[in-house]
Design an enzyme around this catalytic site. Structure first.
Site, short mmCIF file in Angstrom:
data_model
loop_
_atom_site.label_atom_id
_atom_site.label_comp_id
_atom_site.label_asym_id
_atom_site.label_seq_id
_atom_site.Cartn_x
_atom_site.Cartn_y
_atom_site.Cartn_z
CB ILE A 1 44.03 47.40 32.75
CG1 ILE A 1 42.88 48.32 32.34
CG2 ILE A 1 45.22 48.22 33.24
CD1 ILE A 1 42.30 49.16 33.47
CD GLU B 1 41.84 57.13 45.78
OE1 GLU B 1 42.81 56.35 45.83
OE2 GLU B 1 41.31 57.52 44.73
CG HIS C 1 42.56 57.40 41.61
ND1 HIS C 1 41.65 56.81 42.46
CD2 HIS C 1 42.41 56.76 40.42
CE1 HIS C 1 40.98 55.86 41.80
NE2 HIS C 1 41.43 55.81 40.56
NE ARG D 1 38.08 52.20 42.33
CZ ARG D 1 38.38 52.58 41.09
NH1 ARG D 1 39.63 52.69 40.70
NH2 ARG D 1 37.41 52.88 40.23
#
Ligand code: GLV
Length: 344
Positions: free
Chosen positions: A159, A269, A287, A240
């Site tokens: 990523i 979260e 998210h 995260r």
């Protein structure tokens, strides 16, 4: 009831992909999004042979203790800090993730947050919707230019590399810090240079976090790290919650020690630190970095493929393509069957 193995799907997802399980499994798919307690999860898993779970499901020793038939937990996500791999492996339960299919969508969204935070998109939109646009001041809503400035990437997996490739369009030099150096050809393709963490913090105009959450990376960006960053810098977290100390970040943003932040993930979260919610120089999203139709469908397909494969079906029969704990096989309740074995 049938004598087919049972698979539990913890959240509504793409029916066309889940349907591929039906010839081989009794499929139990939740019809609404729900947050399960540990006890509820244990009950759901208790008589299942396979499970497809989301990141909100935390699966460890307590949840699988009574799940004597369970052979695979397929995670609908690339990150798997919600799974206790040690406990699953010890119980002989395979685990898989959805690596790779979401790289490009997450990279796109990272740039949306980066550009949005730099150009104050969230705050400007709130102001407009609140009916405050009477006139636009020439010196109102000034943001920061992106082109030509230095992009730093902490965690340079696939990523991170997809994010770096996009930086070329903005003429940005790219610095990265990672556990290990990338092969030279990859560094060249990403036009990225390895630096130590301190240099990354000090030199980045935009710092993007794309590393997994582990005990070693918890609060990798805390008060001390934020103090080393430029006051003009923008921090983007698509990795995260827990990698950033959100309270320390909110203090730095409030006191002008950091210009802005774009955050897709949060400690605790779906709760968000109230000090972050009170700030205008932080762009927040719930998210959703991988949330495109194509990518969420592809993630479902990968989870389904892994379950099918473990039970000897589909193109990867006997070899789940995204297995996180191959060593589970030695403790496994039954060896992974190959296609030949299931068609005999
Ligand atoms: C999302 O956060 C994922 O890990 O896929």
């Amino acid at each position: 009831m049938t004598d087919k193995p049972r698979v539990w799907v913890s959240r509504p997802t793409f029916d066309s992909e889940i349907a591929r399980l039906a010839p081989h499994f009794e499929v139990r798919e939740e019809s609404v999004e729900a947050k399960f307690t540990s006890v509820e999860l244990a009950a759901k898993l208790a008589d299942c042979d396979a499970a497809i779970v989301g990141l909100k499901e935390r699966v460890g020793a307590a949840e699988v203790a009574g799940a004597r038939r369970l052979r695979i937990v397929a995670n609908l996500g690339v990150g798997y800090d919600n799974l206790d791999l040690v406990a699953l492996t010890a119980a002989g339960i395979a685990a898989s993730n959805t690596a790779d299919v979401l790289n490009e969508s997450v990279a796109d969204f990272t740039w949306a947050l980066l550009l949005g935070a730099a150009r104050r998109v969230g705050a400007a939109e709130r102001w407009l919707r609140a009916g405050q646009w009477q006139a636009t001041e020439f010196k109102g809503w000034l943001g920061a230019d992106v082109r030509g400035r230095t992009l730093g990437i902490l965690g340079m997996g696939r990523i991170g590399q997809a994010i770096a490739r996009r930086a070329q369009g903005f003429g940005m030099p790219v610095l990265y810090h990672n556990r290990s150096r990338l092969p030279e050809a990859t560094e060249r393709a990403c036009r990225a240079r390895l630096v130590d963490k301190d240099t990354l913090l000090r030199e980045s105009d935009f710092l993007v976090l794309v590393l997994p959450l582990t005990t070693a990376t918890r609060h990798a960006i805390g008060a001390a790290e934020l103090a080393r960053m430029k006051p003009s810098a923008v921090l983007v977290n698509v990795a995260r919650g827990g990698i950033v100390d959100d309270a320390a970040l909110a203090a730095a943003l409030r006191e002008g020690r950091l210009a802005a932040a774009g955050l897709d993930v949060f400690e605790g979260e779906p709760g968000v630190h109230p000090h972050l919610l009170a700030l205008d120089n932080v762009l927040l999203s719930p998210h959703i970095a991988s949330a495109t139709t194509e990518t969420r469908r592809a993630m479902t397909a990968v989870a389904v493929d892994n379950v099918l494969a473990l039970f000897g079906h589909g193109p990867h029969a006997g070899h789940p393509p995204n297995l996180l704990n191959p060593e589970a096989q030695s403790a496994a309740r039954a060896p992974f069957p190959t296609r030949e074995e299931t068609t005999r």
